[in-house]
Enzyme design. Structure first.
Site, PDB file in Angstrom:
ATOM      1  N   TYR A 151     -17.351 -89.330  28.957  1.00 35.10           N
ATOM      2  CA  TYR A 151     -15.886 -89.389  28.894  1.00 35.10           C
ATOM      3  C   TYR A 151     -15.312 -88.776  30.166  1.00 35.10           C
ATOM      4  O   TYR A 151     -14.407 -89.336  30.796  1.00 35.10           O
ATOM      5  CB  TYR A 151     -15.386 -88.636  27.662  1.00 35.10           C
ATOM      6  CG  TYR A 151     -13.893 -88.641  27.467  1.00 35.10           C
ATOM      7  CD1 TYR A 151     -13.110 -87.599  27.956  1.00 35.10           C
ATOM      8  CD2 TYR A 151     -13.259 -89.679  26.799  1.00 35.10           C
ATOM      9  CE1 TYR A 151     -11.736 -87.589  27.785  1.00 35.10           C
ATOM     10  CE2 TYR A 151     -11.885 -89.673  26.605  1.00 35.10           C
ATOM     11  CZ  TYR A 151     -11.133 -88.626  27.103  1.00 35.10           C
ATOM     12  OH  TYR A 151      -9.755 -88.614  26.932  1.00 35.10           O
ATOM     13  N   THR A 188      -3.603 -86.621  18.482  1.00 41.96           N
ATOM     14  CA  THR A 188      -3.842 -88.008  18.056  1.00 41.96           C
ATOM     15  C   THR A 188      -5.194 -88.094  17.339  1.00 41.96           C
ATOM     16  O   THR A 188      -5.961 -87.141  17.313  1.00 41.96           O
ATOM     17  CB  THR A 188      -3.901 -88.974  19.265  1.00 41.96           C
ATOM     18  OG1 THR A 188      -5.148 -88.738  19.965  1.00 41.96           O
ATOM     19  CG2 THR A 188      -2.738 -88.762  20.210  1.00 41.96           C
TER      20      THR A 188
HETATM   21  N1  LIG Z   1      -5.814 -87.377  22.551  1.00 47.38           N
HETATM   22  C1  LIG Z   1      -6.083 -86.613  23.609  1.00 47.38           C
HETATM   23  O1  LIG Z   1      -6.339 -85.396  23.503  1.00 47.38           O
HETATM   24  C2  LIG Z   1      -6.086 -87.218  24.963  1.00 47.38           C
HETATM   25  C3  LIG Z   1      -6.141 -88.604  25.153  1.00 47.38           C
HETATM   26  N2  LIG Z   1      -6.187 -89.087  26.446  1.00 47.38           N
HETATM   27  C4  LIG Z   1      -6.286 -90.524  26.680  1.00 47.38           C
HETATM   28  O2  LIG Z   1      -5.123 -91.165  26.190  1.00 47.38           O
HETATM   29  C5  LIG Z   1      -5.414 -92.534  25.884  1.00 47.38           C
HETATM   30  C6  LIG Z   1      -4.921 -92.855  24.483  1.00 47.38           C
HETATM   31  O3  LIG Z   1      -5.653 -92.030  23.597  1.00 47.38           O
HETATM   32  P1  LIG Z   1      -5.049 -91.514  22.199  1.00 47.38           P
HETATM   33  O4  LIG Z   1      -3.678 -92.059  21.997  1.00 47.38           O
HETATM   34  O5  LIG Z   1      -5.261 -90.056  22.143  1.00 47.38           O
HETATM   35  O6  LIG Z   1      -6.087 -92.199  21.220  1.00 47.38           O
HETATM   36  P2  LIG Z   1      -5.905 -93.054  19.882  1.00 47.38           P
HETATM   37  O7  LIG Z   1      -7.293 -93.217  19.369  1.00 47.38           O
HETATM   38  O8  LIG Z   1      -4.845 -92.475  19.029  1.00 47.38           O
HETATM   39  O9  LIG Z   1      -5.359 -94.460  20.425  1.00 47.38           O
HETATM   40  C7  LIG Z   1      -6.166 -95.256  21.238  1.00 47.38           C
HETATM   41  C8  LIG Z   1      -5.716 -96.700  21.054  1.00 47.38           C
HETATM   42  O10 LIG Z   1      -6.497 -97.513  21.913  1.00 47.38           O
HETATM   43  C9  LIG Z   1      -6.951 -98.632  21.184  1.00 47.38           C
HETATM   44  N3  LIG Z   1      -8.199 -99.164  21.753  1.00 47.38           N
HETATM   45  C10 LIG Z   1      -9.429 -98.607  21.676  1.00 47.38           C
HETATM   46  N4  LIG Z   1     -10.341 -99.394  22.269  1.00 47.38           N
HETATM   47  C11 LIG Z   1      -9.663-100.485  22.732  1.00 47.38           C
HETATM   48  C12 LIG Z   1     -10.048-101.657  23.430  1.00 47.38           C
HETATM   49  N5  LIG Z   1     -11.327-101.908  23.739  1.00 47.38           N
HETATM   50  N6  LIG Z   1      -9.086-102.556  23.748  1.00 47.38           N
HETATM   51  C13 LIG Z   1      -7.800-102.332  23.407  1.00 47.38           C
HETATM   52  N7  LIG Z   1      -7.366-101.244  22.740  1.00 47.38           N
HETATM   53  C14 LIG Z   1      -8.303-100.337  22.410  1.00 47.38           C
HETATM   54  C15 LIG Z   1      -7.134 -98.139  19.753  1.00 47.38           C
HETATM   55  O11 LIG Z   1      -7.124 -99.214  18.829  1.00 47.38           O
HETATM   56  C16 LIG Z   1      -5.935 -97.218  19.619  1.00 47.38           C
HETATM   57  O12 LIG Z   1      -4.800 -97.910  19.158  1.00 47.38           O
HETATM   58  C17 LIG Z   1      -6.946 -92.666  26.031  1.00 47.38           C
HETATM   59  O13 LIG Z   1      -7.235 -93.243  27.293  1.00 47.38           O
HETATM   60  C18 LIG Z   1      -7.434 -91.221  25.998  1.00 47.38           C
HETATM   61  O14 LIG Z   1      -8.645 -91.047  26.702  1.00 47.38           O
HETATM   62  C19 LIG Z   1      -6.151 -88.270  27.558  1.00 47.38           C
HETATM   63  C20 LIG Z   1      -6.090 -86.912  27.386  1.00 47.38           C
HETATM   64  C21 LIG Z   1      -6.034 -86.295  26.100  1.00 47.38           C
HETATM   65  C1  LIG Z   2     -12.646 -83.285  22.555  1.00 43.21           C
HETATM   66  C2  LIG Z   2     -11.430 -84.014  23.080  1.00 43.21           C
HETATM   67  C3  LIG Z   2     -11.833 -84.802  24.272  1.00 43.21           C
HETATM   68  C4  LIG Z   2     -11.077 -85.734  24.850  1.00 43.21           C
HETATM   69  C5  LIG Z   2      -9.598 -85.817  24.834  1.00 43.21           C
HETATM   70  C6  LIG Z   2      -9.133 -85.357  26.155  1.00 43.21           C
HETATM   71  O1  LIG Z   2      -9.094 -86.092  27.119  1.00 43.21           O
HETATM   72  C7  LIG Z   2      -8.802 -83.952  26.223  1.00 43.21           C
HETATM   73  C8  LIG Z   2      -8.996 -83.241  27.338  1.00 43.21           C
HETATM   74  C9  LIG Z   2      -8.489 -81.869  27.316  1.00 43.21           C
HETATM   75  C10 LIG Z   2      -8.874 -80.878  28.080  1.00 43.21           C
HETATM   76  C11 LIG Z   2      -9.931 -80.892  29.062  1.00 43.21           C
HETATM   77  C12 LIG Z   2     -10.180 -79.705  29.661  1.00 43.21           C
HETATM   78  C13 LIG Z   2     -11.216 -79.505  30.674  1.00 43.21           C
HETATM   79  C14 LIG Z   2     -11.366 -78.215  31.080  1.00 43.21           C
HETATM   80  C15 LIG Z   2     -12.417 -77.778  32.058  1.00 43.21           C
HETATM   81  O2  LIG Z   2     -12.778 -78.812  32.893  1.00 43.21           O
HETATM   82  C16 LIG Z   2     -11.970 -76.622  33.002  1.00 43.21           C
HETATM   83  O3  LIG Z   2     -12.813 -76.672  34.091  1.00 43.21           O
HETATM   84  C17 LIG Z   2     -10.514 -76.756  33.480  1.00 43.21           C
HETATM   85  C18 LIG Z   2     -10.262 -78.036  34.164  1.00 43.21           C
HETATM   86  C19 LIG Z   2      -9.218 -78.255  35.048  1.00 43.21           C
HETATM   87  C20 LIG Z   2      -8.202 -77.201  35.422  1.00 43.21           C
HETATM   88  C21 LIG Z   2      -6.964 -77.899  36.043  1.00 43.21           C
HETATM   89  C22 LIG Z   2      -6.372 -76.967  37.038  1.00 43.21           C
HETATM   90  O4  LIG Z   2      -6.920 -76.935  38.167  1.00 43.21           O
HETATM   91  O5  LIG Z   2      -5.441 -76.226  36.657  1.00 43.21           O
END
Ligand SMILES: NC(=O)C1=CN([C@@H]2O[C@H](COP(=O)(O)OP(=O)(O)OC[C@H]3O[C@@H](n4cnc5c(N)ncnc54)[C@H](O)[C@@H]3O)[C@@H](O)[C@H]2O)C=CC1
Ligand SMILES: CC/C=C\CC(=O)/C=C/C=C\C=C\C=C\[C@@H](O)[C@@H](O)C/C=C\CCC(=O)O
Length: 264
Positions: A151, A188
């Site tokens: 990821y 989410t």
């Molecule tokens: N939830 C979090 O903590 C974070 C999420 N993100 C990113 O945000 C974006 C959205 O994620 P969320 O809203 O959190 O997840 P979510 O799981 O709530 O929504 C993801 C959506 O993408 C759709 N999807 C999955 N595979 C697909 C495909 N092959 N083609 C078309 N649609 C597809 C799903 O059906 C769903 O509606 C993702 O790229 C995720 O990596 C980034 C940082 C943090």
């Molecule tokens: C389990 C959920 C996984 C995926 C969802 C998603 O994308 C959430 C990511 C949230 C946080 C990621 C944190 C990563 C932290 C570490 O890499 C530390 O090294 C801090 C990273 C960057 C610091 C940014 C800055 O320079 O201030």
């Protein structure tokens, strides 16, 4: 760029951050094509959006971002219905360390596929209207998340691809801005059932939950609001916007002088 009357495509729009992106685009006067692989999940949110903003402002198109054919068909339909594409939010993504190929294919290759197909419609060099492309990365695209190596790789790739496309666009005259959004943990479905999602790294679930507890979580509306700035502000190109509970911060990256091959 004012959003009124513009046409946006949002992938992964059935729920979570993608739905919030669709809502804030509609609130700001854009028409939105909501793309998602999960048609059933999109049904009720789409009804709500149509009731609030009008059926003429939204379309749902089933689309798997792993398929260039489906992406091209969805973009073609969007142009047929709304007359063109001004905005693309490559948002669809998964967290699945059990299948790293799937993670890379959706999270990174899906962003690249969507971007390259969108260029066929948006690039001013080929008759397009220009516009802006937002790629949904993650804080895990800025710093490695130990429990999610594939990821993390996908999100580092999204940040690098976005910044390279921004430079290519500016140098070539595409008329398209490219920016990445890098949220921390967002409330989410994606951050539910974390141990299952971590696959061979599930031994690090406790460390991940601790990170979530320490960092806290933000709402999808916080991510959408941060993305809105990147959509509207025409000076933003090649940015990576970190979105945390403490607020949104533009990441600074080292620039290298090729003749001296060291950070300036
Ligand atoms: N939830 C979090 O903590 C974070 C999420 N993100 C990113 O945000 C974006 C959205 O994620 P969320 O809203 O959190 O997840 P979510 O799981 O709530 O929504 C993801 C959506 O993408 C759709 N999807 C999955 N595979 C697909 C495909 N092959 N083609 C078309 N649609 C597809 C799903 O059906 C769903 O509606 C993702 O790229 C995720 O990596 C980034 C940082 C943090
Ligand atoms: C389990 C959920 C996984 C995926 C969802 C998603 O994308 C959430 C990511 C949230 C946080 C990621 C944190 C990563 C932290 C570490 O890499 C530390 O090294 C801090 C990273 C960057 C610091 C940014 C800055 O320079 O201030």
């Amino acid at each position: 760029m004012a959003l009124v009357g513009k046409t946006a495509v949002v992938t992964g729009a059935a729920m979570g951050i993608g739905r919030a992106l669709a809502e804030i685009l509609l609130e700001n006067g854009a028409k939105v094509a909501l793309l998602d692989i999960n048609e059933a999940a999109a049904e009720r949110p789409l009804q709500a959006l149509e009731q609030h903003f009008g059926a003429e402002k939204t379309i749902f198109l089933k689309c798997d971002v792993e398929s260039e054919e489906q992406i091209r068909a969805a973009f073609k339909k969007t142009v047929e219905i709304f007359g063109g594409i001004d905005i693309l939010c490559n948002n669809a993504g998964v967290l699945n360390e059990t299948s790293w190929e799937k993670t890379i294919s959706i999270n990174l290759m899906g962003v690249i596929r969507g971007t390259y197909v969108a260029l066929e419609q948006m690039n001013q060099l080929s008759g397009g209207r220009g516009g802006v492309i937002i790629n949904m990365a993650s804080m895990a695209g800025i710093g490695p998340l130990l429990s999610c190596p594939s990821y993390t790789a996908s999100k580092f790739g999204v940040v690098g691809f976005t910044r390279a496309m921004a430079a290519a666009s500016e140098a070539s005259g595409y008329g398209i801005r490219f920016n990445a959004v890098c949220p921390g943990f967002v409330q989410t479905d994606l951050i539910t059932n974390i141990p299952v999602r971590l696959g061979q790294f599930s031994n690090l679930a406790a460390a991940t939950h601790k990170l979530v507890d320490v960092m806290g979580t933000i709402a999808v509306s916080d991510v959408a609001a941060a993305a809105l700035e990147l959509l509207i502000d025409d000076t933003k190109n090649g940015e990576a916007l970190l979105v945390l509970q403490s607020g949104a911060t533009y990441m600074q990256f080292p620039t290298f002088n090729p003749t001296q091959n060291k950070p300036l």
